[in-house]
Structure formats: structure tokens, C-alpha cells
Enzyme design. Structure first.
Site, PDB file in Angstrom:
ATOM      1  N   LYS A 100      -7.578 -26.290  15.627  1.00 20.15           N
ATOM      2  CA  LYS A 100      -8.543 -27.361  15.851  1.00 20.15           C
ATOM      3  C   LYS A 100      -9.614 -26.810  16.790  1.00 20.15           C
ATOM      4  CE  LYS A 100      -9.384 -31.511  18.433  1.00 20.15           C
ATOM      5  NZ  LYS A 100      -8.910 -32.656  19.207  1.00 20.15           N
ATOM      6  N   GLY A 161     -11.080 -40.053  24.660  1.00 21.86           N
ATOM      7  CA  GLY A 161     -10.388 -40.865  25.661  1.00 21.86           C
ATOM      8  C   GLY A 161     -11.065 -42.171  26.024  1.00 21.86           C
ATOM      9  N   ALA A 187     -10.847 -38.707  18.042  1.00 19.98           N
ATOM     10  CA  ALA A 187     -11.329 -39.200  19.343  1.00 19.98           C
ATOM     11  C   ALA A 187     -11.956 -40.590  19.254  1.00 19.98           C
ATOM     12  CB  ALA A 187     -12.349 -38.254  19.973  1.00 19.98           C
ATOM     13  N   GLY A 188     -11.668 -41.368  20.278  1.00 22.88           N
ATOM     14  CA  GLY A 188     -12.293 -42.675  20.430  1.00 22.88           C
ATOM     15  C   GLY A 188     -11.403 -43.862  20.081  1.00 22.88           C
ATOM     16  N   ASN A 209      -4.774 -39.299  20.705  1.00 25.87           N
ATOM     17  CA  ASN A 209      -3.871 -38.925  21.791  1.00 25.87           C
ATOM     18  C   ASN A 209      -3.790 -40.034  22.835  1.00 25.87           C
ATOM     19  OD1 ASN A 209      -3.326 -35.791  23.568  1.00 25.87           O
ATOM     20  ND2 ASN A 209      -2.464 -37.757  23.994  1.00 25.87           N
ATOM     21  N   THR A 210      -4.918 -40.250  23.538  1.00 25.30           N
ATOM     22  CA  THR A 210      -4.918 -41.174  24.676  1.00 25.30           C
ATOM     23  C   THR A 210      -4.459 -42.581  24.297  1.00 25.30           C
ATOM     24  OG1 THR A 210      -6.767 -39.897  25.553  1.00 25.30           O
ATOM     25  CG2 THR A 210      -6.351 -42.026  26.574  1.00 25.30           C
TER      26      THR A 210
END
Lengths: 260, 66
Positions: A100, A161, A187-188, A209-210
Site C-alpha cells: 500500500k 482518521g 481513509a475517512g 483503521n481508526t
């Protein structure tokens, strides 16, 4: 049912998980399992030398035998650093070339540095890497990265995040319509509906992830994300109705008992 | 002789191989990669490479990240 194909491997799950920010390895493993994902991304860092010989490594918990390990270049701000990190990752993973690519502009916004990302993509593709590339939601850049030979285009939904979800659905749709390689929103995502929207738009997958690791109950959120991605994909395939400005009755308008 | 190991100065014995250094440092994890002066050193060469004075050595691994 058509499955997600990345680097000639088929996946049942369209959810990819990051492994950062979890409380401990147990929570990481439980969340990964609850999400049903088959690919996880990991960071490449200097080893903490001098630690207990028996202390576990992440890959002892999330085994490459059971999951596709996607090393990332998070924390890199130049194409040179990103390429160097990918070469170390390939050595670490016994020659696996799937990576990635993430080249950031600055530590405040964490916004992709598109110029360095393009440079790094060109070098990595030439070296034989299979590049899943994190980028902005710019459809022109996305196509450029595809033309360079990236395996998969991963536009941001919003900043890393941030949990703001998909802030430009039109751009994501445009990227999907132009692409002949998988498009994965990276992301987001803040909660399950964000993942669902990404899939409803026609994305091939979602990476997060977050949203899971920092949820109050990560394992439960992982399960919610699994269901959201499945629901969104099904809804995309089913084909949503056209939006209308005024209401349309669902029940027949004739045969009412009150009709005279 | 002196080397830089993961950005920290270290003194090691002359003639030490990378394999010996890893053992000395209790690193028995198979998921690592070694870089010598910015060049990746394949695992198959850990036995062969004799560390030189002034070498910059990086030992890296995979950790949690998104």
C-alpha cells in the site's frame, strides 16, 4: 457472485483493516476476526531492539498464513522513502510484492502528496511491485495512477482518521466509472453508514483503521463494518431507485373503500 | 568497531556477521528485514555478511498501522 480480485487473488470480503491504534494484540486479532476481512495493512518500522525475546510480533498474531499482509508506507513524505520502505517490506514478507503506497504531504493534514505518489508509483511498478495506491479523490490523478500500472486505486473518503465519511461522492463515483482496476475507499470512514455509502457508490472495497480501533467497542464496530460493506455492495448490485423531488405512493391509488 | 544500529551507536566485535548480531540482540523473529547502508540484505546473506566499521544497519519489522 463476482468477488474482489487483487493481485490475482480472489477475496470474499471487501473490507480491509488497518492494525494500528488497538489497545493490544488481542483486541487487534478479535477485531480483525469479527470484521471477516482477509487482508490487513501493517506499518514498517525500526525494530525495538532489546525487547523481551518472548514478546510477540504483530505477525505472530495476525499470521500471513491466514491473511494477506499489506505493508504500507505510512509516515513517508518522499517517493524515495516510500520505495525504500516497500523494498524492506518485500524482504520482510519473503518476497511478497503487494504494497500500500501512501506518500503524505505533511503531518498536520495527512493529505496525500500526489506528485511524490506518482513518482513512487512509477518506480515501484517498474520494480515489479503490485501497488495499491492511496491518493486524493481527484479523478484525473486516479486515472493517471491506473495508467502507470497500479493494481488498485484507493482514494480518500476524507482525511485519515477524521471520521468525516465520504465528503465528495461525485468524485468517488467518477473515479469508479473511469476505472478498470479496483477502487477502494481508504481513509475517512467514521461509522458503518460511511462504509455502506462507499459500497453503494460502487466501490470495490473499503479500507479502514481508526473507525474500528478507536470505537468504544472495537470488536462490535468491526462486526458492524462487515455488515455495512455487505449491505452496501448488495444495494449497489440491486440498483437503487431514482431520487424524486416529490412523494410517490407505495399503495395502489384505486380500490379504496372510501371511493364512491 | 563502531556501527550505527537503528540510529544508535553500538560497539561490536570485529568479524561479526549479521546473523551473529541478530542472535546477540536476541532477535529471533522471522518477520524482519535488514538493511546495510541503505541496501536490503537478503536473509540468505545474513550468515555471509561480515559487518564493517561504520556500517549503518537497520533492522525493521511490521507493527500495527493503517
Amino acid at each position: 457472485m463476482k468477488r474482489l480480485i487483487i493481485n490475482n487473488k480472489e477475496y470474499d470480503s471487501r473490507l480491509i483493516l488497518g492494525t494500528g491504534k488497538y489497545k493490544d494484540f488481542d483486541e487487534t486479532a478479535s477485531s480483525v476476526e469479527a470484521s471477516g476481512c482477509e487482508m490487513v495493512t501493517v506499518a514498517i518500522r525500526r525494530m525495538n531492539i532489546g525487547q523481551d525475546k518472548k514478546s510477540k510480533n504483530l505477525l505472530d498474531v495476525i499470521s500471513p498464513k491466514n491473511y494477506t499482509i499489506l505493508p504500507n508506507t505510512a509516515g513517508c513524505y518522499t517517493s524515495e522513502d516510500a520505495v525504500r520502505t516497500c523494498e524492506l517490506a518485500a524482504e520482510l514478507l519473503s518476497g511478497e510484492m503487494l504494497v500500500k503506497l501512501e506518500v503524505l504531504s505533511d503531518s498536520k493534514t495527512l493529505y496525500p502528496n500526489v506528485i511524490e505518489t506518482i513518482k513512487a508509483s512509477e518506480v515501484l511498478v517498474k520494480k515489479g511491485f503490485k501497488v495499491m495506491v492511496y491518493t486524493t479523490d481527484d479523478p484525473i490523478i486516479a486515472k493517471e495512477l491506473e495508467n502507470i500500472g497500479c493494481e488498485c486505486i484507493m482514494p480518500l473518503g476524507s482525511a485519515i482518521g477524521s471520521g468525516l465519511g465520504i465528503i465528495n461522492e461525485y468524485n468517488i463515483k467518477e473515479i469508479i466509472e473511469n476505472a478498470t482496476v479496483p477502487v477502494i475507499v481508504d481513509a475517512g470512514v467514521g461509522t458503518a453508514s460511511d462504509a455502506c455509502i462507499a459500497m453503494e457508490l460502487g466501490c470495490d472495497g473499503v479500507l479502514m483503521n481508526t473507525a474500528i480501533a478507536c470505537a468504544k467497542h472495537p470488536v462490535l464496530m468491526a462486526s458492524a463494518m462487515k455488515n455495512a460493506v455487505i449491505a452496501g455492495r448488495d444495494a449497489f448490485k440491486a440498483g437503487r431507485i431514482t431520487k424524486k423531488e416529490i412523494g410517490t405512493a407505495s399503495s395502489p391509488v384505486h380500490g379504496l373503500v372510501t371511493d364512491d | 568497531m563502531n556501527i550505527i544500529l537503528n540510529n544508535t551507536k553500538e560497539e561490536i566485535q570485529d568479524g561479526t556477521t549479521v546473523h551473529q548480531l541478530l542472535r546477540y540482540k536476541n532477535i529471533n523473529n522471522k518477520y524482519i528485514a535488514v538493511e546495510i547502508n541503505r541496501n536490503v540484505l537478503p536473509k540468505s546473506d545474513h550468515h555471509k555478511y561480515v559487518i564493517q566499521d561504520g556500517d549503518k544497519i537497520e533492522i525493521i519489522t511490521a507493527i500495527g498501522g493503517g
